[in-house]
Design an enzyme around this catalytic site. Structure first.
Site: not given
Ligand SMILES: N#Cc1c(N)n[nH]c1N1CCCC1
Length: 325
Positions: A32, A216
């Site tokens: 992430d 993202d």
């Molecule tokens: N909402 C949200 C989010 C984000 N902006 N970047 N990563 C996210 N997540 C990773 C796992 C759950 C949400």
């Protein structure tokens, strides 16, 4: 060192999971670039919440060291979250090893995660300045290993409905066509934040307008300024804003126009088919482009990223690069 790890999409390419060994135990983690915590399901959680997941057991790792004074709690913008305690342990991604990486062992995980049974946690790849561990903030896996990498960068090669890869320390020129165009990154919010300079809908003319954006991998969709989103769906017969669904929907049989983002002075095209995200009913499908209201910036999530080869350059002048896959 350098290395490659495969990623595999969940349903609708909602997220992409990668096998990671933590203390010799293999878990499937969501890489992430929108967050900076490496957290995992663990044996410290209620047994019922562990069900269906691979979990980290620090007691069965020969290399774990409890950071007993540290704890963490994270809230994501979609309302999901998790919290727990911290260990240092050996983490291996592909062939890249962090000998002593902060591993945030969950004691509690929100229901939104629990039901994603293939997802055993997250590996944050944003900047360590937004890591949530207290009182001693920790570094991301990338920051931990960066100085040992051939080049201080990683790349994301996400595909639509098929396995792709993340590479650490090198650019694999076989994974893209044409050239990579780069945009400067502003790290003040701890994110891979850049300014896109325009857009086009389908074969329409380019509109020059700057919009603050982040790259993202942990977000599924493409979130853009409301006026751009309205211009896009204004070209789609039957598209509508459906407040009950919380966004724009399109007829599932629509022939959707491509979306072009101008970044680094080049055109980056998302095929229209990628913007038919997922069925809601027999005839109605949720749009892959949605408004960024309330977020504070645009989010180039997986709907966009899976059309590109993306370089996350963590050098002294951080930048993001995009090339056509
Ligand atoms: N909402 C949200 C989010 C984000 N902006 N970047 N990563 C996210 N997540 C990773 C796992 C759950 C949400």
């Amino acid at each position: 060192q350098q290395g490659e790890v495969s990623n595999t999409p969940e349903a609708h390419d909602q997220s992409y999971l990668c096998p990671v060994t933590v203390g010799g135990q293999t878990l499937n983690l969501d890489f992430d670039t929108g967050s900076a915590d490496l957290w995992v399901y663990s044996t410290l959680m209620p047994t019922s919440e562990q069900r269906g997941h691979s979990v980290y057991n620090p007691d069965s790792s020969s290399s774990s060291n409890a950071q007993s004074d540290n704890s963490w709690t994270i809230q994501y913008s979609d309302g999901s979250g998790a919290s727990g305690t911290v260990y240092a342990d050996k983490v291996v991604v592909g062939s890249v090893t962090a000998t002593s990486q902060a591993v945030e062992a969950a004691t509690s995980v929100s229901s939104a995660f629990i039901k994603e049974t293939h997802n055993d946690g997250l590996l944050g790849l944003a900047f360590s300045s937004i890591n949530t561990v207290q009182p001693t903030q920790q570094t991301t896996f990338f920051d931990t290993v960066k100085s040992t990498l051939a080049k201080p960068l990683f790349t994301a090669h996400l595909k639509k409905g098929a396995p792709g890869s993340y590479d650490f320390g090198y650019i694999d020129t076989s994974k893209y066509t044409g050239s990579i165009t780069y945009a400067h990154v502003d790290t003040s919010n701890g994110l891979w934040e850049f300014t896109a300079s325009g857009y086009a809908v389908g074969s329409g003319s380019t509109v020059a307008t700057p919009y603050d954006s982040i790259a993202d991998t942990g977000t599924s969709l493409l979130y853009l300024p409301t006026e751009i989103v309205a211009a896009y769906y204004g070209e789609v017969n039957g598209a509508m804003y459906d407040s009950s669904q919380g966004g724009y929907t399109v007829p599932c049989d629509s022939n959707l126009p491509d979306f072009v983002a101008i970044i680094g002075g080049s055109r980056h095209t998302v095929p229209g088919s990628y913007i038919n995200y997922a069925p809601i009913s027999e005839t109605s499908c949720f749009g892959g482009i949605q408004a960024n209201d309330g977020i504070g910036h645009s989010v180039f999530g997986d709907v966009f990223l899976k059309s590109q080869f993306v370089v996350f350059d963590g050098s002294n002048s951080p930048r993001v690069g995009f090339a056509k896959q």
